[in-house]
Design an enzyme around this catalytic site. Structure first.
Site, PDB file in Angstrom:
ATOM      1  N   LYS A  83     -68.421  59.591 -81.822  1.00 21.82           N
ATOM      2  CA  LYS A  83     -68.032  60.950 -81.419  1.00 21.82           C
ATOM      3  C   LYS A  83     -66.675  60.876 -80.720  1.00 21.82           C
ATOM      4  CE  LYS A  83     -70.533  64.882 -79.456  1.00 21.82           C
ATOM      5  NZ  LYS A  83     -71.572  65.222 -78.477  1.00 21.82           N
TER       6      LYS A  83
HETATM    7  C1  E4P Z   1     -72.724  68.501 -78.610  1.00 17.04           C
HETATM    8  O1  E4P Z   1     -72.494  67.519 -79.252  1.00 17.04           O
HETATM    9  C2  E4P Z   1     -72.621  68.565 -77.161  1.00 17.04           C
HETATM   10  O2  E4P Z   1     -73.171  67.382 -76.640  1.00 17.04           O
HETATM   11  C3  E4P Z   1     -73.418  69.705 -76.588  1.00 17.04           C
HETATM   12  O3  E4P Z   1     -73.959  70.528 -77.573  1.00 17.04           O
HETATM   13  C4  E4P Z   1     -72.726  70.423 -75.489  1.00 17.04           C
HETATM   14  O4  E4P Z   1     -73.565  71.456 -75.029  1.00 17.04           O
HETATM   15  P1  E4P Z   1     -73.382  72.191 -73.625  1.00 17.04           P
HETATM   16  O5  E4P Z   1     -72.301  73.201 -73.756  1.00 17.04           O
HETATM   17  O6  E4P Z   1     -74.710  72.818 -73.375  1.00 17.04           O
HETATM   18  O7  E4P Z   1     -73.048  71.117 -72.614  1.00 17.04           O
END
Ligand code: E4P
Length: 217
Positions: A83
């Site tokens: 990622k």
């Molecule tokens: C996605 O890959 C992220 O880890 C996640 O969906 C972020 O979500 P949040 O805005 O609830 O922190």
């Protein structure tokens, strides 16, 4: 549509994976911090629990360092997806990973042009953050719609991974638009199958069945 869990809680992941409905897992540095555990250990454990794609995020900010970190993460297990944040350096790193056939999830996407560039450098997944856009008074779902249209126009194979999901309605809307994947916090998982009319109907059926005095087995 594939369903990923957005979590580093291995007990919860194991429990929900036992339903057979979890196709993959996403993590981020905040979730790793919440786990209170060493990242490499947690990612390895999740990779054992769920055979699908497991996103593990780099912490570096320069392309060279992202590439070095990403290679280390990718070596944890064959199902690791590296990622990478959607920055100029992140896009350069993403292109390098695409050349080496290492899967990537380009994260922190808040605009359609960002998503276009991620597809051009060969990202495996693009993660538009719906909830965080909603929090700022935008409609996060418009972004999913725009990205779907752009990717379909040019036949990009990058998969749209709807992220920052807050509730079941986000999942429904993303599915109608045609997002390939949705990643959800564990709390939203139950929202996908629970319905008060199902509970009420079942209660009545069980009561009526009991009144018959019968048994199927
Ligand atoms: C996605 O890959 C992220 O880890 C996640 O969906 C972020 O979500 P949040 O805005 O609830 O922190």
């Amino acid at each position: 549509m594939q369903i990923f869990l957005d979590s580093t809680d291995t007990k919860v992941i194991a429990d929900l994976a036992s339903t057979g409905l979890v196709d993959g897992v996403t993590t981020n540095p905040t979730l790793i911090a919440k786990s209170g555990r060493p990242m490499l250990e947690v990612i390895a454990e999740i990779c054992d629990l769920v055979p699908g794609p497991i996103s593990a995020e780099v912490a570096a900010t320069t392309a060279d360092a992202m590439i070095a970190e990403g290679k280390k993460l990718a070596a944890i297990a064959p199902n690791v997806v590296v990622k990478i944040p959607l920055t100029r350096d992140g896009l350069i790193a993403c292109a390098a990973f695409a050349d080496e056939e290492i899967k990537t999830n380009v994260t922190l996407c808040f605009s359609a042009t960002q998503a276009l560039l991620a597809a051009k450098v060969g990202a495996t997944y693009i993660s538009p953050f719906i909830g965080r856009l909603d929090d700022y008074g935008f409609d996060g779902m418009d972004l999913i719609r725009d990205i779907r249209a752009i990717y379909d126009n040019y036949g990009y194979e990058t998969e749209i991974l709807a992220a920052s999901v807050r509730h079941a309605a986000h999942v429904k809307e993303a599915a109608i638009i045609g997002a390939d994947v949705v990643t959800i916090p564990p709390a939203v998982f139950a929202e996908l199958y629970k319905h008060p009319l199902t509970d009420k109907g079942l209660e009545q059926f069980l009561k009526d069945w009991a009144s018959t005095g019968q048994s199927i087995l």
